[in-house]
Design a protein around this motif. Structure first.
Motif, PDB file in Angstrom:
ATOM      1  N   SER A   1       0.823  -1.086   0.083  1.00  0.00           N
ATOM      2  CA  SER A   1      -0.042  -0.093  -0.098  1.00  0.00           C
ATOM      3  C   SER A   1       0.666   1.033  -0.114  1.00  0.00           C
ATOM      4  O   SER A   1       2.478   1.203  -0.433  1.00  0.00           O
TER       5      SER A   1
ATOM      6  N   THR B   1      -2.321   5.133   2.884  1.00  0.00           N
ATOM      7  CA  THR B   1      -3.391   4.457   1.564  1.00  0.00           C
ATOM      8  C   THR B   1      -4.705   4.588   3.988  1.00  0.00           C
ATOM      9  O   THR B   1      -4.330   4.030   4.337  1.00  0.00           O
TER      10      THR B   1
ATOM     11  N   TRP C   1      -7.517  -2.414 -13.014  1.00  0.00           N
ATOM     12  CA  TRP C   1      -7.831  -1.185 -12.557  1.00  0.00           C
ATOM     13  C   TRP C   1      -9.435  -1.185 -11.436  1.00  0.00           C
ATOM     14  O   TRP C   1     -10.399  -0.908 -12.414  1.00  0.00           O
TER      15      TRP C   1
ATOM     16  N   PRO D   1     -10.549   1.146  -9.783  1.00  0.00           N
ATOM     17  CA  PRO D   1     -10.449   2.849  -7.658  1.00  0.00           C
ATOM     18  C   PRO D   1     -11.686   2.832  -6.812  1.00  0.00           C
ATOM     19  O   PRO D   1     -12.452   2.090  -7.658  1.00  0.00           O
TER      20      PRO D   1
ATOM     21  N   ILE E   1      -7.188   6.231  -5.523  1.00  0.00           N
ATOM     22  CA  ILE E   1      -7.259   5.373  -4.685  1.00  0.00           C
ATOM     23  C   ILE E   1      -7.530   3.858  -5.677  1.00  0.00           C
ATOM     24  O   ILE E   1      -8.871   3.662  -5.133  1.00  0.00           O
ATOM     25  N   GLY E   2      -7.131   3.114  -5.582  1.00  0.00           N
ATOM     26  CA  GLY E   2      -7.763   1.705  -5.991  1.00  0.00           C
ATOM     27  C   GLY E   2      -6.792   0.584  -5.806  1.00  0.00           C
ATOM     28  O   GLY E   2      -5.486   0.747  -5.807  1.00  0.00           O
TER      29      GLY E   2
ATOM     30  N   HIS F   1      -4.784  -2.527  -7.912  1.00  0.00           N
ATOM     31  CA  HIS F   1      -4.351  -3.140  -9.748  1.00  0.00           C
ATOM     32  C   HIS F   1      -3.398  -3.619  -9.418  1.00  0.00           C
ATOM     33  O   HIS F   1      -2.280  -4.489  -8.231  1.00  0.00           O
TER      34      HIS F   1
ATOM     35  N   CYS G   1      -2.641   3.422  -3.489  1.00  0.00           N
ATOM     36  CA  CYS G   1      -2.929   2.728  -3.996  1.00  0.00           C
ATOM     37  C   CYS G   1      -2.425   1.280  -3.170  1.00  0.00           C
ATOM     38  O   CYS G   1      -1.459   1.287  -3.000  1.00  0.00           O
TER      39      CYS G   1
ATOM     40  N   GLY H   1      -2.476   8.462  -5.324  1.00  0.00           N
ATOM     41  CA  GLY H   1      -3.144   7.676  -6.009  1.00  0.00           C
ATOM     42  C   GLY H   1      -2.117   6.308  -6.415  1.00  0.00           C
ATOM     43  O   GLY H   1      -2.037   5.830  -5.064  1.00  0.00           O
ATOM     44  N   GLN H   2      -1.568   6.077  -7.329  1.00  0.00           N
ATOM     45  CA  GLN H   2      -1.206   4.756  -8.061  1.00  0.00           C
ATOM     46  C   GLN H   2      -0.122   4.469  -6.740  1.00  0.00           C
ATOM     47  O   GLN H   2       0.757   4.893  -7.190  1.00  0.00           O
TER      48      GLN H   2
END
Length: 519
Positions: free
Chosen positions: A380, A389, A417, A419, A424-425, A427, A448, A518-519
């Motif tokens: 994370s 996260t 993907w 989210p 944020i998700g 993947h 992410c 995010g990622q």
């Protein structure tokens, strides 16, 4: 022969004489009859026809002076009964008001209107005649006497009251309270009326005749169409009964507080009242942002605060629906209109299917219908760079294949993907050779949840839009989850790249902008 011719001539002379005599008699008879008729007709030049009534006085065969004498005598004992609303009858005597006879030409004018030559035609049939006035009153005496009548005692006046709709009565609703007529006289107009009746010797004066219009009237009576329309609307609106599982029934006991009547009989429903009730509904049904408890796969129960997962009432739609149901007087059981929905209205709104994300142990579980179907280590957000996260409960925003995660100077494609919290998700992270452990502290993502590609593929198949994602922190304990045959995990011995691109993702042709962490 000569003698026979003379005899007829003698008889002709005699016959002519006889005819002349008969004619003369007839003429004399006609003259006599005409004379008698004329004499009689001349009588009615000075007297009124038989059966003539003038202002209630028998004027038959009377002269003007004789009628005046009768009228004058009436004054001596004249009295009139005054009838008024809410009072006993009162008596006014002629002497009390200075009633006096007026000798004007009214009677003469009335007599002159008679066609005396038509006296035979007027021998039968009552002729009820009126003259404008033959009497007068003394103004000062009249004012003093009439002002003392109970009917004119303003301290006893009761003002008229309009008919109106009652207050709401629990169990029976609304009704019409009838008008109150009251007894408030138009004093000036009433005095004028009494005077007009006294001078024609009316011995029964009723002030309460409707056509006299002497009393103040209510502006609105019980049969008023607008009032009855309002009554119908009010009772229709309060007949509505709207039930919710988590609230008491909404019915007339509450609805009546929201209603106001317009001048045309229509009824308004208070926006503020409905809005206040919808807030009560929201408090009962909304779960977004409210703490949620989770019995973790590690054993302990945690409380998860924050996040956007849960129920949220669509207040505008619910207000409009409630108004329409009230206006229709509906009885119904309903669930509110929601702008956001969750899996359950039970104790935990996420139900028994969710992704459990333990940020402390860097391990996740996929629970479907109460059973673990997948588990894996992950990486994370980088703690050292404050890209941690966030914990919380979130709905999966959407899922898509073959997205490109973009950041400043980066453009990294991923196969899966998913989210759930802004940018944020979940993947796949094929560039990582290890997951779990303490990687995230110094070499974590921008926020992410990085998964092994095979796990990302399986997760993609298990989840869909709105699927609950529960992220939490839990200190490591001796209790560890037992792996299941259907679950997968990955080693956590390698490190990932120190920088991960922040990206936009594409789904159904739309560009989704990710947040910077995010990622």
């Amino acid at each position: 022969m000569a003698e026979n011719k003379k005899e007829p001539r003698k008889r002709g002379k005699k016959e002519k004489k006889g005819n002349k005599f008969a004619l003369g008699v007839a003429v004399l008879g006609i003259v006599f009859v005409v004379g008698c008729y004329t004499v009689k007709a001349n009588t009615y030049r000075t007297k009124f026809f038989p059966h003539t009534i003038i202002n209630g006085i028998d004027a038959s065969e009377k002269t003007v002076d004789e009628v005046r004498q009768v009228m004058s005598k009436q004054i001596d004992n004249f009295e009139s009964k005054i009838r008024s609303r809410d009072n006993n009858d009162e008596i006014i005597k002629g002497s009390d008001v200075g009633l006096a006879f007026v000798e004007d030409s009214s009677l003469e004018d009335l007599l002159h209107q008679q066609n005396s030559m038509a006296w035979i035609a007027n021998m039968s049939g009552e002729k009820n005649l009126k003259i404008k006035s033959s009497f007068t009153v003394d103004d000062n005496k009249f004012e003093d006497t009439v002002s003392k009548l109970r009917a004119f005692d303003e301290s006893k006046f009761v003002a008229p009251v309009d008919a109106k709709i009652s207050d709401f009565v629990q169990g029976s609703g609304y009704s019409i309270i009838p008008e109150v007529e009251g007894n408030t006289l138009d004093v000036k107009k009433a005095k004028e009326y009494i005077k007009s009746q006294l001078i024609v010797l009316n011995n029964d004066i009723n002030l309460d005749y409707e056509e006299n219009d002497l009393y103040e009237k209510p502006a609105k009576r019980s049969d008023d169409p607008t009032l009855n329309l309002a009554l119908t609307n009010l009772n229709k609106y309060i007949s509505a009964r709207i039930s919710y599982d988590k609230l008491n029934v909404l019915n007339g006991d509450t609805i009546h507080k929201w209603l106001t009547v317009n001048s045309d009989g229509s009824v308004n429903i208070s926006d503020e009242g409905v809005e206040s009730f919808v807030k009560t509904i929201s408090n009962a049904y909304n779960t977004i942002g409210k703490p949620k408890t989770l019995k973790t796969s590690y054993g302990p129960t945690v409380t998860i605060s924050g996040g956007s997962y849960g129920w949220k009432v669509d207040t505008e739609k619910e207000k409009a629906t409630i108004k329409s149901l009230i206006e229709a007087g509906e009885t119904t059981k309903r669930e509110p209109e929601f702008s956001r929905k969750a899996a359950s209205h039970g104790e935990n709104d996420y139900g028994n299917s969710y992704v459990e994300v333990n940020l402390t142990t860097q391990h996740m579980f996929v629970i479907k219908n109460g059973s673990k179907v997948l588990e894996s280590d992950f990486v994370s957000g980088n703690v050292a760079k404050s890209w941690t996260t966030p914990p919380g409960a979130f709905p999966l925003t959407y899922k898509t294949r073959n997205a490109t995660l973009k950041g400043e100077g980066y453009s990294t494609p991923v196969d899966y993907w998913m989210p759930f919290n802004g940018g944020i998700g979940f993947h796949d992270a094929p560039w990582r050779s290890a997951f779990g452990g303490q990687i995230y502290r110094t070499s974590g993502s921008h926020g992410c949840v990085n998964l092994p590609p095979a796990i990302a593929k399986q997760l993609y198949d298990y989840v869909d839009t709105g699927f609950p994602v529960l992220c939490y922190n839990l200190a490591p304990t001796a209790v560890t989850p037992e792996p299941t045959e259907s679950s997968s995990s990955s080693e956590s011995s390698a490190t990932e790249a120190t920088v991960e691109p922040i990206g936009d993702t594409t789904q159904a042709g739309e560009i989704k902008s990710a947040v910077e962490i995010g990622q």
